[in-house]
Design an enzyme around this catalytic site. Structure first.
Site, PDB file in Angstrom:
ATOM      1  N   THR A 153       0.897  -1.154   0.000  1.00  0.00           N
ATOM      2  CA  THR A 153       0.000   0.000   0.000  1.00  0.00           C
ATOM      3  C   THR A 153       0.937   1.206   0.000  1.00  0.00           C
ATOM      4  O   THR A 153       2.012   1.148   0.610  1.00  0.00           O
ATOM      5  CB  THR A 153      -0.918   0.042   1.237  1.00  0.00           C
ATOM      6  OG1 THR A 153      -0.107   0.073   2.414  1.00  0.00           O
ATOM      7  CG2 THR A 153      -1.835  -1.187   1.311  1.00  0.00           C
ATOM      8  N   HIS A 154       0.560   2.255  -0.682  1.00  0.00           N
ATOM      9  CA  HIS A 154       1.458   3.420  -0.867  1.00  0.00           C
ATOM     10  C   HIS A 154       2.786   3.004  -1.509  1.00  0.00           C
ATOM     11  O   HIS A 154       3.791   3.672  -1.331  1.00  0.00           O
ATOM     12  CB  HIS A 154       1.747   4.129   0.460  1.00  0.00           C
ATOM     13  CG  HIS A 154       0.538   4.345   1.315  1.00  0.00           C
ATOM     14  ND1 HIS A 154      -0.230   5.475   1.264  1.00  0.00           N
ATOM     15  CD2 HIS A 154      -0.060   3.533   2.226  1.00  0.00           C
ATOM     16  CE1 HIS A 154      -1.242   5.370   2.120  1.00  0.00           C
ATOM     17  NE2 HIS A 154      -1.159   4.198   2.713  1.00  0.00           N
TER      18      HIS A 154
ATOM     19  N   LYS B  56      20.916  -2.773 -21.382  1.00  0.00           N
ATOM     20  CA  LYS B  56      19.517  -2.446 -21.137  1.00  0.00           C
ATOM     21  C   LYS B  56      18.541  -3.440 -21.744  1.00  0.00           C
ATOM     22  O   LYS B  56      18.734  -3.984 -22.821  1.00  0.00           O
ATOM     23  CB  LYS B  56      19.203  -1.071 -21.721  1.00  0.00           C
ATOM     24  CG  LYS B  56      19.932   0.037 -21.004  1.00  0.00           C
ATOM     25  CD  LYS B  56      19.156   0.547 -19.827  1.00  0.00           C
ATOM     26  CE  LYS B  56      18.175   1.599 -20.312  1.00  0.00           C
ATOM     27  NZ  LYS B  56      17.461   2.192 -19.193  1.00  0.00           N
TER      28      LYS B  56
ATOM     29  N   GLU C 255       5.239   0.378 -21.376  1.00  0.00           N
ATOM     30  CA  GLU C 255       5.158   1.847 -21.372  1.00  0.00           C
ATOM     31  C   GLU C 255       4.162   2.339 -22.418  1.00  0.00           C
ATOM     32  O   GLU C 255       3.415   3.293 -22.196  1.00  0.00           O
ATOM     33  CB  GLU C 255       6.541   2.441 -21.644  1.00  0.00           C
ATOM     34  CG  GLU C 255       7.526   2.140 -20.528  1.00  0.00           C
ATOM     35  CD  GLU C 255       8.962   2.431 -20.962  1.00  0.00           C
ATOM     36  OE1 GLU C 255       9.443   3.521 -20.660  1.00  0.00           O
ATOM     37  OE2 GLU C 255       9.584   1.577 -21.615  1.00  0.00           O
TER      38      GLU C 255
ATOM     39  N   SER D  15      18.750  -0.993 -25.909  1.00  0.00           N
ATOM     40  CA  SER D  15      19.102   0.412 -26.057  1.00  0.00           C
ATOM     41  C   SER D  15      20.151   0.523 -27.142  1.00  0.00           C
ATOM     42  O   SER D  15      21.011  -0.342 -27.280  1.00  0.00           O
ATOM     43  CB  SER D  15      19.656   0.950 -24.732  1.00  0.00           C
ATOM     44  OG  SER D  15      20.471   2.086 -24.969  1.00  0.00           O
TER      45      SER D  15
END
Ligand code: ARG
Length: 459
Positions: free
Chosen positions: A156-157, A285, A292, A279
């Site tokens: 949570t949070h 990467k 996204e 990348s």
């Protein structure tokens, strides 16, 4: 004449800018199939009711069938001067069969025609969406079965809260996408009425049979009941965009979690090579681009909803040309949603779960503190608030010592509350914590398996 469509009334053709702002053919040609289906049903009904002759109906239908083939083969010359898909098809029909083509538009307007075409298109898209969501739910059920016992931190949070299982977390998405699918089904039910025959807005004086065309076009709810509403209504498009926005929001939260989980810092999941990118400069990467982009498509879909709501909000009844702006929003949102659901289905099906990292993270951050407090309530009879306070003291002590709750000694724990016995250590592991949460809908593996079985019967 100099005006291709309304030379009777108009002496001159439109200004180039008029044509540019008015023409919808560049996008509404996507409706050609629905337009032809609608025209065939309409012509068949007109002949059945002796409003046009059987011969004319026969040549109209033959011509439309040829046009469908031409469009499919890429042999059709779409013209902006002819505004939209309806006029493009009708003009070609005239070239093919002559004056009989002019009888097709009897007892019909482009207003009910476009309402029909668009509804049929949205209905098909909803059916596609329903199937795509069923596939996504299926993938999640499989992952949940595999990982019903895999412990991970629940947050949570975005702070470690209590241990849960990855299977349980997957099933949370099954619930969301299950509700999305239910919204799709409701939307199909709502729009399943036939607009054709409402004509321009008032109905028609010809003795048409709207029940016949409704049945021929597969509308289970029969014809719409109010001709003014029929040509004004775009709720079905708004309903599609709303459910698409809600579904995209679910996809976007999942995308966000995948982005976080796949960072080296979390390392909970590894995306497959097929659903990630490298990348051009940093060789190490592996980027979650698909996730996204799913997150970004949500912005686009939400934008479409707001755009169409705004187009519709000030329109007096019945048709206004503003409504022509409905299609691009829906087409774009539909394409984005299709892609997002498919990309997510691929990503979730393919990703590797790092069970060790999940379990290690589940044990950190004093995630079993609630279990300690619950033990004090259950075994020592403390009111929950007192148990909460004592547990807080235990967490503070462990934090000071730089150890875990389970690594505190019995003496240290008894220094905080005398009622504590060695039995406490049974509830401080993440496995015990998860197994104890057997309440209906809770994270205990047996309970999660029950929910998986419930869903298995519904996919
Ligand atoms: N292209 C128009 C649309 O998409 C078709 C309906 C045109 N009707 C009219 N009265 N101008 O809305």
């Amino acid at each position: 004449t100099s005006n291709k469509m309304w030379g009777g009334r108009f002496a001159s053709g439109p200004d180039a800018i008029m044509e540019e702002i008015n023409a919808s053919i560049d996008f509404d040609k996507a409706l050609y199939n629905e337009d032809i289906d609608g025209s065939i049903a309409h012509a068949t009904m007109l002949a059945e009711k002796a409003i046009i002759s059987k011969e004319d109906a026969g040549s109209i239908i033959e011509g439309l069938t040829t046009i469908r083939r031409e469009i499919e083969a890429g042999d059709f010359a779409f013209s902006r001067q002819l505004e939209d898909i309806h006029m493009n098809i009708e003009a070609r029909l005239r070239e093919l069969i002559g004056p009989a083509a002019g009888r097709l538009h009897t007892a019909r307007s482009r207003n009910d025609q476009v309402a029909l075409d668009f509804r049929l298109w949205v209905k098909k898209e909803l059916q596609r969406t329903e199937a795509a969501l069923t596939r996504l739910i299926g993938v999640f059920l499989t992952r949940a079965e595999e990982h019903a016992d895999t412990v991970m931190p629940g947050f949570t949070h975005l702070q470690t809260a209590q241990p849960v299982t990855f299977g349980h977390h997957c099933m949370a998405y099954v619930e969301m996408f299950g509700r999305d699918r239910a919204r799709v089904r409701h939307a199909i039910e709502h729009l399943d009425e036939s607009p054709i025959g409402a004509a321009a807005l008032a109905g028609t004086g010809f003795a048409i049979d709207r029940h016949m065309t409704a049945a021929a076009l597969g509308f289970s709810g029969g014809p719409t009941r109010n001709s003014i509403d029929t040509v004004s209504d775009r709720d079905f498009a708004l309903e599609f965009l709303s459910l698409a926005s809600i579904c995209a929001t679910h996809l976007s939260r999942l995308a966000e979690e995948i982005v976080i989980w796949s960072t080296p810092q979390f390392n909970f999941v590894r995306l497959s090579d097929s659903f990630s990118t490298g990348s051009s400069i940093m060789p190490q990467k592996k980027n979650p681009d698909a996730a996204e982009l799913v997150r970004a498509k949500t912005g686009r879909i939400n934008g479409s909803l707001v755009a169409l709501l705004t187009v519709m909000k000030g329109l007096p009844l019945a048709y206004s040309k503003d409504m022509q702006e409905d299609k691009e929003q829906v087409f774009d949102a539909a394409r984005s949603l299709d892609l997002a659901v498919a990309a997510m289905t691929g990503m979730v099906g393919d990703l590797t779960v790092n069970m060790d990292a999940m379990k290690a993270a589940a044990g950190s951050g004093f995630s079993t503190a609630t279990d300690l407090a619950d033990w004090l309530v259950r075994e020592a009879g403390l009111p929950f608030r007192d148990a909460h306070h004592a547990t807080g003291a235990a967490v503070a002590l462990a934090e000071k010592k730089g150890c875990d709750l389970a690594e505190l000694s019995l003496e240290e724990l008894q220094g905080i509350n005398q009622a504590i016995t060695a039995g406490i250590f049974d509830v401080l592991t993440v496995e015990a914590s998860v197994a104890s949460r057997k309440s209906f809908g809770g994270t205990a593996p047996d309970e999660v398996r029950k929910q998986i079985a419930w869903w298995r019967e519904r996919v």
